[in-house]
Scaffold this active site. Structure first.
Site, short mmCIF file in Angstrom:
data_model
loop_
_atom_site.label_atom_id
_atom_site.label_comp_id
_atom_site.label_asym_id
_atom_site.label_seq_id
_atom_site.Cartn_x
_atom_site.Cartn_y
_atom_site.Cartn_z
N GLU A 2 -0.15 4.20 -0.99
CA GLU A 2 -1.19 5.23 -1.00
C GLU A 2 -1.76 5.38 -2.39
O GLU A 2 -1.05 5.47 -3.38
CB GLU A 2 -0.68 6.57 -0.47
N ASN A 3 -3.10 5.34 -2.41
CA ASN A 3 -3.88 5.41 -3.65
C ASN A 3 -3.55 4.26 -4.59
O ASN A 3 -3.53 4.42 -5.82
CB ASN A 3 -3.68 6.76 -4.34
N ASP B 173 0.87 -1.17 0.00
CA ASP B 173 0.00 0.00 0.00
C ASP B 173 0.91 1.23 0.00
O ASP B 173 1.48 1.60 1.03
CB ASP B 173 -0.91 0.00 1.22
N GLY C 62 -4.07 4.63 5.56
CA GLY C 62 -3.46 5.86 6.01
C GLY C 62 -4.45 6.93 6.41
O GLY C 62 -4.15 7.77 7.27
N ASP C 63 -5.64 6.93 5.79
CA ASP C 63 -6.67 7.92 6.13
C ASP C 63 -7.68 7.35 7.13
O ASP C 63 -8.77 7.87 7.28
CB ASP C 63 -7.39 8.40 4.87
#
Length: 476
Positions: free
Chosen positions: A227-228, A225, A302-303
């Protein structure tokens, strides 16, 4: 001669770390990484020490009945968790893991995470007794991640990679308790629970998430991962990655922060590691160089995307780009632990409550159960934490940290039931009777399915006890 052979045999047993024996000095994962020039900067486990010299607490539990806390430590320095300590402390109540201690000197401890930009609320700690396994011949508990459960460091951690620095990470997780939602991750993430863009994460994941099609088979796959995107290789897709579905899986990620990353996986009970990817970082914008922020997450994105599920036993993060030799030695040590047990269903003291039509008593909202969430019937799902209930000594029935409750502590026929903080009121007392009914003494009424309906989502209520099939509930 016989004496010399016996001595040699003892030394060999110590060196390979046979299950149930003390590990040889310098033989545990963080000793191995440190000796190879890539020291651990974070090390977390509820099962064992990952430094030979470590003799501190592994995790902290909070008891539901009175809010008291206890640190759960080791049976011996460099050894395995003292599960009996947890069992004694949590007896006749339930406990949640509210802190996972970092075994390095950096104190990068993990706590239930705050709400983030994903739109999900703050995380709760895992039920401490949800999953028991055997490691080193000893009972130990894994961290059972359900939707709404997750952990995070307080801001950026100490020593973790930032702004394109190299790092490595591994975790031992379950290949049988997995899902496709976002995200069951362990590793580097944003310092605050917000998606700040491509390349701001560097965490290892095991999931059935095929983010970049095509994928081979149905997984679960070890992925990065970043991010995105859940990357299996190159710019995302990698049909050479055929997945890792053993009960215990070693998942490995390393990233030089500039041009290259690698993904590996193996059976944590036997054998070596398979390299699924060893090549270029994605050419999509933001990943060359990486832009890590140095936060640490477990079981979430992460979010704070916390919809997925998984089980975590141990994991570390290291500074620098680990060698293949170090990773192979770590895998050999993990195998020597002798992990065993079933990892796809909760096996703690909880049991299911089977209702009319063979359905299960379930909490709405997919395991996240805040105060006031409706209690209903739903198809039985072996992995669903909110279908596993504890019948407590005070007569209450609890799951995911709250109790089966009558709305407004009501007593009238037709009053609905819900999940609510355990507080000992009469509307939370339930008696299993010989005719199969669950009786609430305060109201003099029984748990009931309106009209005998057995459809998914049927909201439960209390009603005059009548011995009908609509009031038959079996505690298993």
């Amino acid at each position: 001669m016989l004496s010399a052979l016996a001595t040699a045999g003892l030394l060999l047993g110590a060196l390979i770390g046979l299950p149930g024996t003390a590990q040889a000095a310098g033989s545990l994962p963080c000793d191995i990484y440190g000796g190879a020039g890539t020291p651990c900067v974070a090390a977390h486990s509820t099962v064992r020490a990952v430094f030979s010299a470590y003799n501190g607490p592994l995790y902290q539990v909070t008891r539901a009945s009175d809010g008291a806390t206890a640190d759960i430590g080791l049976l011996a320095q460099g050894g395995y968790a003292n599960a009996a300590q947890q069992d004694a402390f949590c007896s006749n109540s339930t406990c949640r893991i509210n802190r996972i201690y970092d075994q390095t000197a950096r104190h990068n401890d993990l706590y239930p995470g705050p709400a983030g930009t994903s739109g999900m609320g703050a995380d709760r700690g895992a039920d401490a007794s949800e999953l028991a396994v055997t490691a080193g011949g000893h009972k130990a508990y894994g961290i059972w991640i359900s939707p709404g459960v997750g952990y995070r460091s307080h801001g950026a951690a100490s020593g973790t990679a930032v702004n394109g620095q190299p790092e490595g990470v591994y975790m031992v997780a379950s290949g049988t308790h997995v899902g496709a939602d976002c995200c069951f991750d362990y590793g580097n993430a944003e310092s605050t629970p917000a998606d700040t863009g491509n390349g701001h994460m560097d965490a290892v994941s095991i999931a059935t998430t095929c983010y970049f099609a095509p994928c081979t088979g149905s997984g679960p796959w070890i992925e990065a991962d970043l991010e995105n995107g859940m990357f299996q290789g190159d710019n995302g897709s990698n049909t050479a990655n055929t997945g890792n579905s053993s009960p215990f899986v070693t998942a490995v990620l390393k990233n030089n922060g500039q041009t290259t990353y690698a993904l590996k996986g193996g059976n944590a009970q036997s054998g070596g590691l398979t390299t699924w990817w060893n090549g270029a970082l994605p050419t999509r914008g933001g990943y060359r160089p990486m832009q890590q922020e140095g936060g640490i997450i477990l079981g979430i994105g992460g979010d704070n995307s916390n919809w997925n599920m998984g089980t975590f036993f141990e994991g570390v993060m290291v500074s620098g780009y680990p060698t293949d030799a170090a990773e192979n030695a770590v895998q050999a040590n993990i195998v020597s632990v002798g992990y065993s047990g079933q990892t796809n269903v909760p096996n703690g003291p909880q049991g299911t409550i089977t209702g009319p039509g063979g359905t299960c008593v379930d909490v709405g909202a997919n395991d996240t159960g805040t105060n006031g969430t409706g209690v209903q019937l739903w198809d039985c799902q072996s992995y669903a934490e909110d279908q596993h209930w504890t019948h407590n000594a005070n007569g209450s029935l609890s799951t995911i940290g709250r109790c089966l409750d009558i709305v407004g502590n009501g007593t009238a026929a037709g009053a609905q039931v819900e999940l609510w903080d355990c507080n000992g009121v009469g509307g939370q007392q339930w008696v299993q009777r010989s005719d199969g009914s669950l009786f609430n003494p305060q109201s003099g009424r029984c748990l009931d399915t309106p009209g005998g309906n057995t459809a998914n989502g049927t909201r439960l209520q209390i009603w005059d006890c009548n011995g009908s099939a609509a009031q038959k509930f079996a505690l298993a």
